[in-house]
Design an enzyme around this catalytic site. Sequence first.
Site, PDB file in Angstrom:
ATOM      1  N   TYR A  69       7.690   5.717 -14.699  1.00  0.00           N
ATOM      2  CA  TYR A  69       7.466   4.281 -14.468  1.00  0.00           C
ATOM      3  C   TYR A  69       7.745   3.478 -15.738  1.00  0.00           C
ATOM      4  O   TYR A  69       6.904   2.706 -16.223  1.00  0.00           O
ATOM      5  CB  TYR A  69       6.027   4.009 -14.008  1.00  0.00           C
ATOM      6  CG  TYR A  69       5.612   4.664 -12.711  1.00  0.00           C
ATOM      7  CD1 TYR A  69       6.533   5.228 -11.837  1.00  0.00           C
ATOM      8  CD2 TYR A  69       4.269   4.695 -12.331  1.00  0.00           C
ATOM      9  CE1 TYR A  69       6.141   5.826 -10.649  1.00  0.00           C
ATOM     10  CE2 TYR A  69       3.876   5.287 -11.146  1.00  0.00           C
ATOM     11  CZ  TYR A  69       4.817   5.863 -10.318  1.00  0.00           C
ATOM     12  OH  TYR A  69       4.407   6.448  -9.147  1.00  0.00           O
ATOM     13  N   HIS A 133       5.665  15.134  -9.469  1.00  0.00           N
ATOM     14  CA  HIS A 133       6.404  13.989  -8.913  1.00  0.00           C
ATOM     15  C   HIS A 133       7.628  14.540  -8.184  1.00  0.00           C
ATOM     16  O   HIS A 133       8.709  14.683  -8.767  1.00  0.00           O
ATOM     17  CB  HIS A 133       6.839  13.090 -10.077  1.00  0.00           C
ATOM     18  CG  HIS A 133       6.832  11.637  -9.774  1.00  0.00           C
ATOM     19  ND1 HIS A 133       6.770  10.681 -10.755  1.00  0.00           N
ATOM     20  CD2 HIS A 133       6.876  10.956  -8.616  1.00  0.00           C
ATOM     21  CE1 HIS A 133       6.783   9.481 -10.211  1.00  0.00           C
ATOM     22  NE2 HIS A 133       6.860   9.619  -8.907  1.00  0.00           N
TER      23      HIS A 133
HETATM   24  P1  NAP Z   1       2.707  -0.567  -2.067  1.00  0.00           P
HETATM   25  O1  NAP Z   1       1.453  -0.425  -2.822  1.00  0.00           O
HETATM   26  O2  NAP Z   1       2.765  -0.202  -0.641  1.00  0.00           O
HETATM   27  O3  NAP Z   1       3.244  -2.062  -2.180  1.00  0.00           O
HETATM   28  C1  NAP Z   1       3.298  -2.752  -3.383  1.00  0.00           C
HETATM   29  C2  NAP Z   1       3.960  -4.080  -3.105  1.00  0.00           C
HETATM   30  O4  NAP Z   1       3.156  -4.810  -2.181  1.00  0.00           O
HETATM   31  C3  NAP Z   1       4.115  -4.920  -4.341  1.00  0.00           C
HETATM   32  O5  NAP Z   1       5.415  -5.436  -4.405  1.00  0.00           O
HETATM   33  C4  NAP Z   1       3.087  -6.036  -4.162  1.00  0.00           C
HETATM   34  O6  NAP Z   1       3.573  -7.262  -4.632  1.00  0.00           O
HETATM   35  C5  NAP Z   1       2.922  -6.108  -2.667  1.00  0.00           C
HETATM   36  N1  NAP Z   1       1.531  -6.465  -2.291  1.00  0.00           N
HETATM   37  C6  NAP Z   1       0.397  -5.808  -2.590  1.00  0.00           C
HETATM   38  N2  NAP Z   1      -0.670  -6.434  -2.034  1.00  0.00           N
HETATM   39  C7  NAP Z   1      -0.187  -7.519  -1.405  1.00  0.00           C
HETATM   40  C8  NAP Z   1      -0.785  -8.583  -0.669  1.00  0.00           C
HETATM   41  N3  NAP Z   1      -2.106  -8.640  -0.468  1.00  0.00           N
HETATM   42  N4  NAP Z   1       0.016  -9.548  -0.155  1.00  0.00           N
HETATM   43  C9  NAP Z   1       1.361  -9.500  -0.340  1.00  0.00           C
HETATM   44  N5  NAP Z   1       1.998  -8.526  -1.033  1.00  0.00           N
HETATM   45  C10 NAP Z   1       1.226  -7.548  -1.573  1.00  0.00           C
HETATM   46  O7  NAP Z   1       3.922   0.271  -2.720  1.00  0.00           O
HETATM   47  P2  NAP Z   1       4.314   0.940  -4.086  1.00  0.00           P
HETATM   48  O8  NAP Z   1       4.095   0.007  -5.227  1.00  0.00           O
HETATM   49  O9  NAP Z   1       5.658   1.511  -3.852  1.00  0.00           O
HETATM   50  O10 NAP Z   1       3.285   2.120  -4.210  1.00  0.00           O
HETATM   51  C11 NAP Z   1       2.014   1.922  -4.775  1.00  0.00           C
HETATM   52  C12 NAP Z   1       1.786   2.818  -5.955  1.00  0.00           C
HETATM   53  O11 NAP Z   1       1.886   4.170  -5.519  1.00  0.00           O
HETATM   54  C13 NAP Z   1       2.814   2.671  -7.072  1.00  0.00           C
HETATM   55  O12 NAP Z   1       2.530   1.627  -7.984  1.00  0.00           O
HETATM   56  C14 NAP Z   1       2.703   4.013  -7.708  1.00  0.00           C
HETATM   57  O13 NAP Z   1       1.586   4.008  -8.585  1.00  0.00           O
HETATM   58  C15 NAP Z   1       2.455   4.935  -6.523  1.00  0.00           C
HETATM   59  N6  NAP Z   1       3.712   5.542  -6.020  1.00  0.00           N
HETATM   60  C16 NAP Z   1       3.891   6.836  -6.202  1.00  0.00           C
HETATM   61  C17 NAP Z   1       5.048   7.433  -5.748  1.00  0.00           C
HETATM   62  C18 NAP Z   1       5.242   8.893  -5.968  1.00  0.00           C
HETATM   63  O14 NAP Z   1       6.272   9.469  -5.636  1.00  0.00           O
HETATM   64  N7  NAP Z   1       4.271   9.559  -6.484  1.00  0.00           N
HETATM   65  C19 NAP Z   1       6.023   6.736  -5.090  1.00  0.00           C
HETATM   66  C20 NAP Z   1       5.801   5.401  -4.887  1.00  0.00           C
HETATM   67  C21 NAP Z   1       4.635   4.841  -5.353  1.00  0.00           C
HETATM   68  P3  NAP Z   1       2.678  -8.169  -5.653  1.00  0.00           P
HETATM   69  O15 NAP Z   1       2.804  -7.502  -6.979  1.00  0.00           O
HETATM   70  O16 NAP Z   1       3.334  -9.494  -5.571  1.00  0.00           O
HETATM   71  O17 NAP Z   1       1.286  -8.167  -5.116  1.00  0.00           O
END
Ligand code: NAP
Length: 268
Positions: A69, A133
């Site tokens: 990240y 990962h």
């Molecule tokens: P997510 O949590 O499903 O979605 C994040 C997105 O949703 C952001 O762009 C955020 O924008 C938006 N969001 C969040 N709350 C909101 C709300 N109340 N209203 C409108 N928009 C909202 O997806 P992700 O970031 O892909 O995954 C979350 C975390 O999981 C990552 O940060 C990471 O730590 C982890 N991850 C791990 C892997 C892996 O392979 N291990 C892969 C993907 C993700 P704003 O910033 O504008 O709120």
Amino acid sequence: MLPDQLPKRAFGTTGIDISILGLGTVKLGRDQGVKYPNSFEIPDDRQACELISLARDLGINLIDTAPAYGNSEERLGTLLRGQRHQWVICSKVGEEYENGQSRFDFTPEHTRFSIERSLQRLNTDMIDMVLVHSDGNDEAIIRQFGTLDALAELKSQGKIRAFGMSTKTVAGGLLAAEKSDGVMVTWNLQYDEELPVINYCRDHHKGVLIKKALASGHTTLSPDEDSVQKTFDMLFQHSGVSSAIVGTINPSHLISNAEKAARSIKGM
Ligand code: NAP
């Protein structure tokens, strides 16, 4: 006024209690090669510090990062100074992101190197949780490289408290859960294929972190105003789910997500 403190759940049998919402930190360190629907600017130190302090005030104690990240780990090393013991840090091994490209190394040697580097970057002497990962070849990684065995050894040395794997397949998720403390899997309103892994973890007392709960933000674009609430109701009704890692850099989204997660639990 902020909502009540978020409740906590156990991460399997590790003795680690984590808030039902965790803070994802992709957007604190990387803005290239990501799949968010809207472009964004990486928060500066003051904004990031305020976001983390708000998360803590909401009762969030879990923060998720990874070497892949961008500079997220290094930033947390600075941002969490003086409050390290109040956080459960989850990081990863196996994926490297350099010059706009991901590359993967699941060997035990790289795993040990990566953990030492994460300890330095995070400015700590112990990482609470470390996940492999995955690049999608979950079973092959586990069977060919022995990455989980390397993490088990690092756990016995006290460098990490718990370990598992962020998987992408059902077979891989089941195997990872069997051989570790828990998994990170995708579950959201559009995608529930990995539910058998979560059911297995519930039945065998393994931890489960949910990634992409809001489908990387695509869920929130739905015309249904309740899509976030519906997501959290679905996730937290499942007793196998320890926590959902939601990645946000918007303080009002963070507050509203915490309110909705708390409402899901109260309504159960
Ligand atoms: P997510 O949590 O499903 O979605 C994040 C997105 O949703 C952001 O762009 C955020 O924008 C938006 N969001 C969040 N709350 C909101 C709300 N109340 N209203 C409108 N928009 C909202 O997806 P992700 O970031 O892909 O995954 C979350 C975390 O999981 C990552 O940060 C990471 O730590 C982890 N991850 C791990 C892997 C892996 O392979 N291990 C892969 C993907 C993700 P704003 O910033 O504008 O709120």
